[in-house]
Motif scaffolding. Sequence first.
Motif, PDB file in Angstrom:
ATOM      1  N   ASP B 254     -37.719  24.313  23.357  1.00 40.48           N
ATOM      2  CA  ASP B 254     -38.473  24.506  24.775  1.00 40.48           C
ATOM      3  C   ASP B 254     -37.967  25.401  25.767  1.00 40.48           C
ATOM      4  O   ASP B 254     -38.527  26.130  26.656  1.00 40.48           O
ATOM      5  N   GLU B 255     -36.752  25.488  25.872  1.00 37.01           N
ATOM      6  CA  GLU B 255     -35.934  26.414  26.564  1.00 37.01           C
ATOM      7  C   GLU B 255     -36.459  27.646  26.169  1.00 37.01           C
ATOM      8  O   GLU B 255     -36.394  28.800  27.000  1.00 37.01           O
ATOM      9  N   PHE B 256     -36.051  28.141  24.901  1.00 35.15           N
ATOM     10  CA  PHE B 256     -36.215  29.317  24.412  1.00 35.15           C
ATOM     11  C   PHE B 256     -37.898  29.880  24.570  1.00 35.15           C
ATOM     12  O   PHE B 256     -38.303  30.979  25.051  1.00 35.15           O
ATOM     13  N   ASP B 257     -38.949  28.927  24.438  1.00 34.42           N
ATOM     14  CA  ASP B 257     -40.129  29.129  24.747  1.00 34.42           C
ATOM     15  C   ASP B 257     -40.452  29.695  26.204  1.00 34.42           C
ATOM     16  O   ASP B 257     -41.132  30.690  26.352  1.00 34.42           O
ATOM     17  N   LYS B 258     -39.756  29.019  26.937  1.00 38.58           N
ATOM     18  CA  LYS B 258     -39.870  29.263  28.503  1.00 38.58           C
ATOM     19  C   LYS B 258     -39.160  30.617  28.659  1.00 38.58           C
ATOM     20  O   LYS B 258     -39.814  31.663  29.328  1.00 38.58           O
ATOM     21  N   TRP B 259     -37.953  30.978  27.919  1.00 35.92           N
ATOM     22  CA  TRP B 259     -37.403  32.213  28.130  1.00 35.92           C
ATOM     23  C   TRP B 259     -37.879  33.232  27.675  1.00 35.92           C
ATOM     24  O   TRP B 259     -38.298  34.461  28.349  1.00 35.92           O
ATOM     25  N   LEU B 260     -38.774  33.134  26.488  1.00 36.14           N
ATOM     26  CA  LEU B 260     -39.562  34.236  25.983  1.00 36.14           C
ATOM     27  C   LEU B 260     -40.810  34.569  26.819  1.00 36.14           C
ATOM     28  O   LEU B 260     -41.033  35.759  27.032  1.00 36.14           O
ATOM     29  N   LYS B 261     -41.412  33.478  27.415  1.00 31.46           N
ATOM     30  CA  LYS B 261     -42.554  33.697  28.430  1.00 31.46           C
ATOM     31  C   LYS B 261     -42.015  34.551  29.585  1.00 31.46           C
ATOM     32  O   LYS B 261     -42.761  35.412  29.971  1.00 31.46           O
ATOM     33  N   ASP B 262     -40.740  34.071  30.083  1.00 28.31           N
ATOM     34  CA  ASP B 262     -40.337  35.122  31.314  1.00 28.31           C
ATOM     35  C   ASP B 262     -40.120  36.388  31.008  1.00 28.31           C
ATOM     36  O   ASP B 262     -40.330  37.418  31.722  1.00 28.31           O
ATOM     37  N   ARG B 263     -39.530  36.732  29.731  1.00 25.98           N
ATOM     38  CA  ARG B 263     -39.146  38.074  29.265  1.00 25.98           C
ATOM     39  C   ARG B 263     -40.541  38.868  29.040  1.00 25.98           C
ATOM     40  O   ARG B 263     -40.565  40.013  29.583  1.00 25.98           O
ATOM     41  N   ALA B 264     -41.302  38.338  28.593  1.00 27.90           N
ATOM     42  CA  ALA B 264     -42.750  38.808  28.528  1.00 27.90           C
ATOM     43  C   ALA B 264     -43.233  39.159  29.613  1.00 27.90           C
ATOM     44  O   ALA B 264     -43.878  40.435  29.931  1.00 27.90           O
ATOM     45  N   ALA B 265     -43.198  38.419  30.526  1.00 26.72           N
ATOM     46  CA  ALA B 265     -43.890  38.800  31.931  1.00 26.72           C
ATOM     47  C   ALA B 265     -43.197  39.884  32.769  1.00 26.72           C
ATOM     48  O   ALA B 265     -43.677  40.675  33.107  1.00 26.72           O
ATOM     49  N   GLU B 266     -41.722  40.094  32.297  1.00 31.02           N
ATOM     50  CA  GLU B 266     -41.017  41.147  32.963  1.00 31.02           C
ATOM     51  C   GLU B 266     -41.362  42.520  32.315  1.00 31.02           C
ATOM     52  O   GLU B 266     -41.088  43.333  33.011  1.00 31.02           O
TER      53      GLU B 266
END
Lengths: 593, 267
Positions: B254-266
């Motif tokens: 779940d932490e990875f999923d959040k991380w990936l979503k944050d990176r995609a937004a950036e």
Amino acid sequence: MEDAAVQPVQVHAPPEGFIRKFVFSLDHKMIGKQYYGLALMAVFMGMVLSWFMRFHLVWPDAKIPGLGAIAPTGAPGGVITPEYYLSLLTMHGTLMVFFVLTNAPFAGFGNYFLPIQIGAEDMAFPRFNMMSFWTTLVAFIVLVSAFFIPDGPPISGWTAYAPLSAVGKDAGPGLGWGQNLWAMSIALFCVGQLLGSLNFIATTLDLRAKGMTLMRMPICTWAWFITSCIGLLAFAVLLPACLLLLLDRMAGTSFFIPSGLVVSDRLQNHAGGSPLLWQHLFWFFGHPEVYIAILPAVGIVSHVLITSMRKPLLSAKVMIYSMMSIGFLSWMVWGHHMFVSGMNPFSSLLFSFPTLTITIPATIITLIWLGSLFGANIQINSASLFALGFVSMFVSGGVSGFFLAQPSIDIYLHATYFVVGHFHMVMGVAAIFGILSGTYFWFPKMSGRMMNETLGQIHFWITFVGTYCIFMPFHYLGLVGNVRRYSSFVDDFMAPLMPVHKFISIAAFITGAAQLIFLYNLIHSRFRGKIAPENPWNATSLEWSIPSPPPWNNFGDKHPVVFHDPYQYGVKGSKGDFVMQDSPEQVVGGWDK
Amino acid sequence: MGKFFGVILVLITLVSAYPIVTHKFVQPVDISTHGHAIDEQLADTMAEAGLAFVGAQLLLAFFVWKFSNRKDGSKVVHLPGGAKLMVATAFIFIGTEVLALGVLGQKAWADVYFTAPKPDAMQIQAQAGQFAFYFRYPGADGRFGPLHPDKIDEGNQNYFGLDPANDVEARDDIVTAELTIPINREIHLLLHAKDVGHSFYVRELRLQQDFVPGLDLSLHFTATKTGKYEIVCTQLCGLGHYNMKAYLNVLAQDEFDKWLKDRAAEQ
């Protein structure tokens, strides 16, 4: 070929004048000494480079006095830059592997003693011989000149992997003319070695004295002969590899460079090449090369040990066949340097099996030495101490090979200090011990004077303990994953390892300083040593039947005839505990062979 | 002096063996699914090499001690059994040992190289260039945009040479300087060399693989422990080789999923 005819032909005229005697000499003895002198210069240079490296690793910000003047770009203010560290590393490896380990035990002692040990007046081709030395000397000068060009020596290691070594100066300092000079130097070196190898082979096969069958040749002669067979084939591959590298660098070809590379923001104008091709060519040479480095030492150490033990080996034939097996197997294993290189992983397994198999003849050789020591009467002196030290180092360096031969373990240990520890123990210590043993043993014959035995033993003890202190810890560092060819250790896991590095560096400085004792002994004894008798070690092979130093044509007007193998020690019924090879004294109830 | 040699050699042997026997220098914790086979192989090899080392050195030390500078007038003799015994010993003991190691060690190698990645392995591309690693995730469309070396522009952080204006698949690609992955999920790492040879080495993953310019190479692995681990370059690549590294971050799913979503937004 078994029973060679007498060769009464005068191979060349007696040398007259300074130039013919000492510079452009046709005499194999002078050429051997020239090779040895070149190797001596190269080893001290290589050692000083390693001191700079060890200093920088432990005290990276230290100002080394004088270095700033020699290398203002590489070491401004005497502080070694990361690129200069890699230059030092590249030149250290190149000097040591080529100009020391191929020169001294093979070209140096081999040139001097092979003709004498087979009863010949000189090598088969004295002019080739002279050309081989002078080509090697020019190669050395070309290599060293890289230190003095503005951009400095190359930074790609002695292995010069492409594309780093092939794309030119975009890839970094020293990769412009430094790399060109390196490739030219090594190409010239190959030519010198090819000429030398041809000479050794022809001489061994054709110029043996009456009674000197192949199986009656001393073990070191066999080692030189096998080494020259390997060398002829190996250097024949490195030479075109270096030429192809030069073409990529200077003629726009792309043997080793694929398309689409962006180096220092510049798209490189090459296409179609393969970096792995360089690795295959280099290691196809490179693995036999390390056996070229070790086999002469194996031969020299066997020869010295037999004399020192006052008994022959359990079996000289087994020793010779084992050396031949190693020579044969050495062609099948080059891929063990490339397990994780990206080549087909199935071939990694294929290379692993012959690599593991080489352990067998290497073990046979070690067990023959150990087994022969049983029941001996070892005369301890500097020469025999270095020979015994060689046996110890051969074991130490050899067992780390068990690990690296297995691809699964190599995944973890590749490119770590474990590998550096392995090859330094076998090449940087064992092979050097072979050279040193040969030096202490043959110095009386070559110069007519004895070396100082006390200084020799002090040299041995400091070197023996010191090299263990330097190189055994390399293996420990490798087990933790300490990566090699790093100019500084900035990774998180490195900090706890720094005390080990400090210990190694200090051991290196002390052990290196002890080599000055050897150098002093060598030079002082040359001029002031006690006059040596013809046969100070009561040894049996043909070199001990002629004056010290030998006359220009070795045997004077005599043509030696030999009657048995060269290792008649401890023979029952003889006057002493040995019989010379050219003595017709009957071998009564001698050793069973 | 012969006896002294024997003594010194015994000391050297014991001192050399001590750090190994007391496990003072060992590989770090294994966070991979295939690493235990490598570690077992390493341990077996250490035991056999260690015995060979200690045995041979002690034998050498003993023989030199006993058979040097003898003044007792005894004759030199050959070892009973002679060369035949030595050859037989070499073939039987060492031959069997090394071949066994070779045969048994195949499995550990096969686990890494002879198994294909699972079809649902997460693909991530790694690019090595003087002197940094960059990583690329394919984004929501699951596809990597093509690479254009002529478009590489480090100043504008276009490390891979992507052309989102013209390549649709490149638009959602996520580029990072750290290799972040979820725990217990197979990763298929595609290795791309930008300029010269480099290598990917993570000690804890028990993985090492060269990046070869011009070759499409890849690795696949599964990390079994969360944490931050170093990726270091192990193929000499130029003056910055010593400093070329990145971090492998292993996160809970779940932490990875959040991380990936944050990176995609950036991006």
